[in-house]
Design a protein around this motif. Structure first.
Motif, PDB file in Angstrom:
ATOM      1  N   LYS A 140      26.557  19.865   8.908  1.00 24.21           N
ATOM      2  CA  LYS A 140      25.472  19.779   9.885  1.00 24.21           C
ATOM      3  C   LYS A 140      25.792  18.639  10.829  1.00 24.21           C
ATOM      4  CE  LYS A 140      22.048  21.768   6.951  1.00 24.21           C
ATOM      5  NZ  LYS A 140      20.786  21.618   6.328  1.00 24.21           N
ATOM      6  N   LYS A 141      26.292  19.002  11.939  1.00 24.84           N
ATOM      7  CA  LYS A 141      26.628  18.018  12.965  1.00 24.84           C
ATOM      8  C   LYS A 141      25.349  17.398  13.545  1.00 24.84           C
ATOM      9  CE  LYS A 141      30.987  19.879  14.444  1.00 24.84           C
ATOM     10  NZ  LYS A 141      31.760  20.408  15.526  1.00 24.84           N
ATOM     11  N   ALA A 142      24.333  18.113  13.467  1.00 28.65           N
ATOM     12  CA  ALA A 142      23.077  17.632  14.033  1.00 28.65           C
ATOM     13  C   ALA A 142      22.580  16.417  13.255  1.00 28.65           C
ATOM     14  CB  ALA A 142      22.048  18.738  14.014  1.00 28.65           C
ATOM     15  N   ILE A 143      22.726  16.432  11.944  1.00 27.34           N
ATOM     16  CA  ILE A 143      22.264  15.308  11.148  1.00 27.34           C
ATOM     17  C   ILE A 143      23.134  14.094  11.419  1.00 27.34           C
ATOM     18  CG2 ILE A 143      22.041  14.457   8.785  1.00 27.34           C
ATOM     19  CD1 ILE A 143      21.164  17.205   7.957  1.00 27.34           C
ATOM     20  N   LEU A 144      24.421  14.303  11.506  1.00 30.63           N
ATOM     21  CA  LEU A 144      25.335  13.198  11.801  1.00 30.63           C
ATOM     22  C   LEU A 144      25.042  12.603  13.180  1.00 30.63           C
ATOM     23  CD1 LEU A 144      27.743  11.613  10.713  1.00 30.63           C
ATOM     24  CD2 LEU A 144      29.210  13.299  11.843  1.00 30.63           C
TER      25      LEU A 144
END
Length: 194
Positions: free
Chosen positions: A15-19
């Protein structure tokens, strides 16, 4: 029909969004931390400058208080001088009237060459024609009610030539010290003005 069986678990996509969200929070936190730190430093420097101004004002206030305490005698001196000038104004004599009274007593062809008034004492120098005029003027002064005492200090002859003959003595200069009674003189001046 072929069935594929995959026993390996399928990887879930990261999940790139969380990073990206965590990175965004760290950056925001850093920015806020830097902003708060700069505000803290600015506030502390302002507090230090205000403290310095406060101590300077307190020092000036103490100096002012000590100056007002030390100036108190100066104010007292000013008040004393004011009362002295008020008293002097109330004791002031009309010198024109005084000179008029003195000149009425002068012998004919005589005039003042010097007049000084200090307190109740007058020093008068008179230019006269005859030596006897000095004695007559002295007697006239003693007869005045506003004069307490008269001292004929000296009579000096003015010689016109080098030889000492009676014809060459033309004039005399007489010096008088006159003590006046201010109260009587003021009363006479009030009566004359009414």
């Amino acid at each position: 029909m072929l069935i594929e069986i995959n026993l390996l678990q399928k990887k879930e996509p990261k999940k790139k969004a969380i990073l990206f969200y965590i990175l965004f929070l760290v950056v925001i936190t850093l920015i806020l931390g830097i902003a708060l730190f700069s505000q803290y430093r600015e506030v502390t420097t302002d507090i230090k400058s205000i403290d310095q101004q406060l101590t300077a004002i307190q020092i000036e206030q103490k100096e002012f208080e000590t100056n007002t305490k030390t100036e108190s005698p100066t104010v007292q001196k000013i008040n004393e001088l004011k009362t002295f000038t008020d008293i002097a104004k109330s004791n002031q004599l009309d010198t024109v009237d005084l000179l008029t009274r003195l000149s009425k007593l002068l012998p004919t062809e005589s005039y003042f060459t010097d007049f000084q008034l200090s307190g109740n004492v007058m020093n008068v120098t008179v230019h006269i024609q005859k030596e006897m005029d000095a004695a007559f003027y002295y007697r006239h002064l003693l007869n005045e009610s506003w004069i307490e005492n008269v001292i004929l200090e000296q009579v000096v002859a003015n010689r016109t030539g080098e030889e000492e003959t009676e014809n060459q003595l033309s004039t005399y200069v007489a010096s008088y010290k006159i003590m006046i009674d201010r109260m009587t003189l003021k009363e006479l001046q009030k009566e004359a003005s009414e």
